[in-house]
Scaffold this motif. Structure first.
Motif, PDB file in Angstrom:
ATOM      1  N   ARG A  46       0.858  -1.188   0.000  1.00 53.44           N
ATOM      2  CA  ARG A  46       0.000   0.000   0.000  1.00 53.44           C
ATOM      3  C   ARG A  46       0.897   1.242   0.000  1.00 53.44           C
ATOM      4  N   LEU A  47       0.311   2.397  -0.256  1.00 54.16           N
ATOM      5  CA  LEU A  47       1.073   3.636  -0.180  1.00 54.16           C
ATOM      6  C   LEU A  47       1.491   3.904   1.252  1.00 54.16           C
ATOM      7  N   LYS A  48       2.619   4.585   1.441  1.00 52.95           N
ATOM      8  CA  LYS A  48       3.085   4.904   2.789  1.00 52.95           C
ATOM      9  C   LYS A  48       2.087   5.777   3.536  1.00 52.95           C
ATOM     10  N   SER A  49       1.305   6.554   2.786  1.00 56.53           N
ATOM     11  CA  SER A  49       0.308   7.430   3.413  1.00 56.53           C
ATOM     12  C   SER A  49      -0.964   6.685   3.800  1.00 56.53           C
ATOM     13  N   ASP A  50      -1.118   5.436   3.326  1.00 56.80           N
ATOM     14  CA  ASP A  50      -2.320   4.658   3.629  1.00 56.80           C
ATOM     15  C   ASP A  50      -2.248   4.065   5.027  1.00 56.80           C
ATOM     16  N   ALA A  51      -3.411   3.927   5.651  1.00 55.84           N
ATOM     17  CA  ALA A  51      -3.486   3.245   6.941  1.00 55.84           C
ATOM     18  C   ALA A  51      -3.307   1.747   6.729  1.00 55.84           C
ATOM     19  N   TYR A  52      -2.873   1.054   7.792  1.00 56.03           N
ATOM     20  CA  TYR A  52      -2.664  -0.381   7.671  1.00 56.03           C
ATOM     21  C   TYR A  52      -3.973  -1.138   7.476  1.00 56.03           C
ATOM     22  N   THR A  53      -5.107  -0.477   7.744  1.00 49.39           N
ATOM     23  CA  THR A  53      -6.390  -1.115   7.499  1.00 49.39           C
ATOM     24  C   THR A  53      -6.737  -1.153   6.006  1.00 49.39           C
ATOM     25  N   THR A  54      -6.003  -0.372   5.204  1.00 47.89           N
ATOM     26  CA  THR A  54      -6.205  -0.380   3.762  1.00 47.89           C
ATOM     27  C   THR A  54      -5.651  -1.679   3.175  1.00 47.89           C
ATOM     28  N   LEU A  55      -6.464  -2.369   2.405  1.00 48.89           N
ATOM     29  CA  LEU A  55      -5.999  -3.616   1.805  1.00 48.89           C
ATOM     30  C   LEU A  55      -4.867  -3.335   0.828  1.00 48.89           C
ATOM     31  N   PRO A  56      -3.782  -4.122   0.859  1.00 51.44           N
ATOM     32  CA  PRO A  56      -2.685  -3.914  -0.094  1.00 51.44           C
ATOM     33  C   PRO A  56      -3.136  -4.213  -1.519  1.00 51.44           C
ATOM     34  N   SER A  57      -2.827  -3.308  -2.438  1.00 49.20           N
ATOM     35  CA  SER A  57      -3.291  -3.482  -3.820  1.00 49.20           C
ATOM     36  C   SER A  57      -2.257  -3.063  -4.856  1.00 49.20           C
ATOM     37  N   ILE A  58      -1.107  -2.552  -4.391  1.00 46.84           N
ATOM     38  CA  ILE A  58      -0.085  -2.059  -5.319  1.00 46.84           C
ATOM     39  C   ILE A  58       0.968  -3.140  -5.523  1.00 46.84           C
ATOM     40  N   THR A  59       1.104  -3.605  -6.751  1.00 47.08           N
ATOM     41  CA  THR A  59       2.099  -4.636  -7.060  1.00 47.08           C
ATOM     42  C   THR A  59       3.504  -4.048  -7.010  1.00 47.08           C
ATOM     43  N   THR A  60       4.373  -4.661  -6.241  1.00 49.01           N
ATOM     44  CA  THR A  60       5.748  -4.188  -6.120  1.00 49.01           C
ATOM     45  C   THR A  60       6.692  -5.365  -6.013  1.00 49.01           C
ATOM     46  N   GLU A  61       7.972  -5.102  -6.189  1.00 45.72           N
ATOM     47  CA  GLU A  61       8.993  -6.148  -6.090  1.00 45.72           C
ATOM     48  C   GLU A  61      10.091  -5.694  -5.142  1.00 45.72           C
ATOM     49  N   GLN A  62      10.609  -6.638  -4.389  1.00 43.71           N
ATOM     50  CA  GLN A  62      11.808  -6.408  -3.589  1.00 43.71           C
ATOM     51  C   GLN A  62      12.855  -7.416  -4.043  1.00 43.71           C
ATOM     52  N   ARG A  63      14.067  -6.928  -4.258  1.00 48.27           N
ATOM     53  CA  ARG A  63      15.133  -7.792  -4.791  1.00 48.27           C
ATOM     54  C   ARG A  63      16.277  -7.906  -3.787  1.00 48.27           C
ATOM     55  N   PHE A  64      16.862  -9.089  -3.768  1.00 49.08           N
ATOM     56  CA  PHE A  64      17.923  -9.392  -2.813  1.00 49.08           C
ATOM     57  C   PHE A  64      18.992 -10.244  -3.494  1.00 49.08           C
ATOM     58  N   VAL A  65      20.189 -10.213  -2.910  1.00 45.39           N
ATOM     59  CA  VAL A  65      21.212 -11.197  -3.262  1.00 45.39           C
ATOM     60  C   VAL A  65      21.620 -11.890  -1.973  1.00 45.39           C
ATOM     61  N   TYR A  66      21.959 -13.163  -2.088  1.00 48.26           N
ATOM     62  CA  TYR A  66      22.480 -13.886  -0.935  1.00 48.26           C
ATOM     63  C   TYR A  66      23.998 -13.879  -1.031  1.00 48.26           C
ATOM     64  N   ASP A  67      24.646 -13.287  -0.023  1.00 47.66           N
ATOM     65  CA  ASP A  67      26.099 -13.200   0.037  1.00 47.66           C
ATOM     66  C   ASP A  67      26.612 -14.409   0.811  1.00 47.66           C
ATOM     67  N   ALA A  68      27.223 -15.358   0.107  1.00 47.86           N
ATOM     68  CA  ALA A  68      27.689 -16.597   0.747  1.00 47.86           C
ATOM     69  C   ALA A  68      28.823 -16.341   1.739  1.00 47.86           C
ATOM     70  N   ASP A  69      29.619 -15.290   1.522  1.00 50.66           N
ATOM     71  CA  ASP A  69      30.741 -15.007   2.420  1.00 50.66           C
ATOM     72  C   ASP A  69      30.260 -14.594   3.803  1.00 50.66           C
ATOM     73  N   THR A  70      29.259 -13.717   3.842  1.00 51.33           N
ATOM     74  CA  THR A  70      28.751 -13.236   5.125  1.00 51.33           C
ATOM     75  C   THR A  70      27.489 -13.963   5.561  1.00 51.33           C
ATOM     76  N   GLN A  71      26.949 -14.813   4.664  1.00 53.54           N
ATOM     77  CA  GLN A  71      25.722 -15.565   4.930  1.00 53.54           C
ATOM     78  C   GLN A  71      24.575 -14.619   5.281  1.00 53.54           C
ATOM     79  N   GLN A  72      24.474 -13.527   4.502  1.00 54.69           N
ATOM     80  CA  GLN A  72      23.426 -12.539   4.729  1.00 54.69           C
ATOM     81  C   GLN A  72      22.665 -12.249   3.454  1.00 54.69           C
ATOM     82  N   LEU A  73      21.417 -11.817   3.639  1.00 51.71           N
ATOM     83  CA  LEU A  73      20.626 -11.303   2.529  1.00 51.71           C
ATOM     84  C   LEU A  73      20.902  -9.812   2.384  1.00 51.71           C
ATOM     85  N   ILE A  74      21.103  -9.352   1.160  1.00 50.64           N
ATOM     86  CA  ILE A  74      21.378  -7.949   0.895  1.00 50.64           C
ATOM     87  C   ILE A  74      20.289  -7.422  -0.029  1.00 50.64           C
TER      88      ILE A  74
END
Length: 309
Positions: A156-184
């Motif tokens: 949802r938009l940052k200005s929307d209340a949490y009671t607002t149903l999520p309707s905005i399609t978005t993506e979050q991208r990550f890489v897995y760093d094997a050296d530090t064993q962390q998600l970035i």
């Protein structure tokens, strides 16, 4: 049911009637349930893995965990796997790892979703630290290409209340760093998983990982993801610590950077690292990016450097 158990039940029915039969049946069920639980616990599966969420170890059994939200509290903190784990080789060792989304609720009205990975190490899985995706979002799909992970979800938009149903399609991208064993986390429009030439200060929120001093001493945050920097296009930098929210200004010339005019809310927190963190920021002199997706802020007089992921 075994032949021995059948004969035993017949003898008891003839001698003692239905009560003994009921007791034997209950014991048999308990034994069977105990055996089934042991199989579930011992089975090699990412659903039976320990993960770290907000500095708390949560051990899943068959994709589910339930425990008290606080000492002497009747409120239960429930953690469970959303959807089906995505199996893939994240670190290139030839073994099938897994990418999972976890939901957690029980404290307040929020339902928090986290991204985690379970790395196969022989006959067990090692769980990662969790990366917060959002509160009361709606996950849709997880896609994996080698060590690159894309999570598609409704928000949802940052200005929307949490009671607002999520309707905005978005993506979050990550890489897995094997050296530090962390998600970035990686900027959605960022081409390449960690190309320093394409990285910018404003591409993401940066989280303090450690400060390495030239006398070989090191300082790390006691609470992960509490200390962050967000550089905005208007020359403002938004700062969070383990206690207060801060704001300042930054200026850049080539790879030289200055942080100044920092102001803060005035909450007092015992054992906070805020003062040390703020002092480091006032001593920053230059910056660069690494091939592992890190932001390095170098301190004045070649005294050390701060690493952010």
């Amino acid at each position: 049911m075994s032949v021995f158990l059948e004969l035993t039940i017949k003898r008891l029915r003839l001698k003692y009637g239905g009560l003994a039969l009921m007791l034997v049946f209950m014991q048999a069920c308990q034994y069977g349930l105990h055996q089934e639980l042991n199989v579930t616990q011992d089975k090699l599966s990412p659903l039976n893995t320990r993960f770290n969420i907000n500095q708390q170890d949560i051990e899943l059994l068959n994709g589910y965990a339930e425990e008290s939200a606080a000492p002497d509290s009747n409120t239960k903190l429930i953690t469970q796997v959303w959807g089906t784990p995505t199996k893939t080789d994240l670190n290139g060792d030839g073994q099938q790892d897994a990418v999972l989304i976890l939901s957690q609720n029980g404290v307040g009205s929020g339902i928090f979703y986290y991204l985690v990975v379970a790395i196969r190490e022989g006959e067990h899985f090692k769980g990662s630290k969790a990366f917060l995706l959002g509160d009361r979002i709606q996950p849709h799909e997880v896609r994996v290409d080698k060590n690159r992970i894309t999570v598609q979800l409704l928000d949802r938009l940052k200005s929307d209340a949490y009671t607002t149903l999520p309707s905005i399609t978005t993506e979050q991208r990550f890489v897995y760093d094997a050296d530090t064993q962390q998600l970035i986390a990686v900027e959605p429009n960022f081409a390449g998983e960690a190309d320093p030439a394409r990285m910018t200060l404003g591409m993401k929120t940066w989280y303090w990982e450690k400060t390495q001093y030239n006398n070989d001493s090191e300082q790390k945050p006691k609470l992960a993801q509490k200390f962050s920097l967000k550089f905005e296009a208007n020359g403002k930098v938004l700062i969070t610590t383990d206690c207060n929210a801060m704001q300042g200004e930054f200026s850049v010339t080539d790879n030289q950077i200055t942080l100044s005019k920092m102001i803060s809310t005035r909450m007092f927190c015992a054992d906070s690292q805020e003062q040390e963190f703020s002092k480091m920021l006032t001593n920053v002199s230059s910056y660069f990016f690494t091939g592992k997706g890190r932001l390095i802020l170098e301190l004045k007089y070649d005294s050390g450097s701060m690493t952010f992921w």
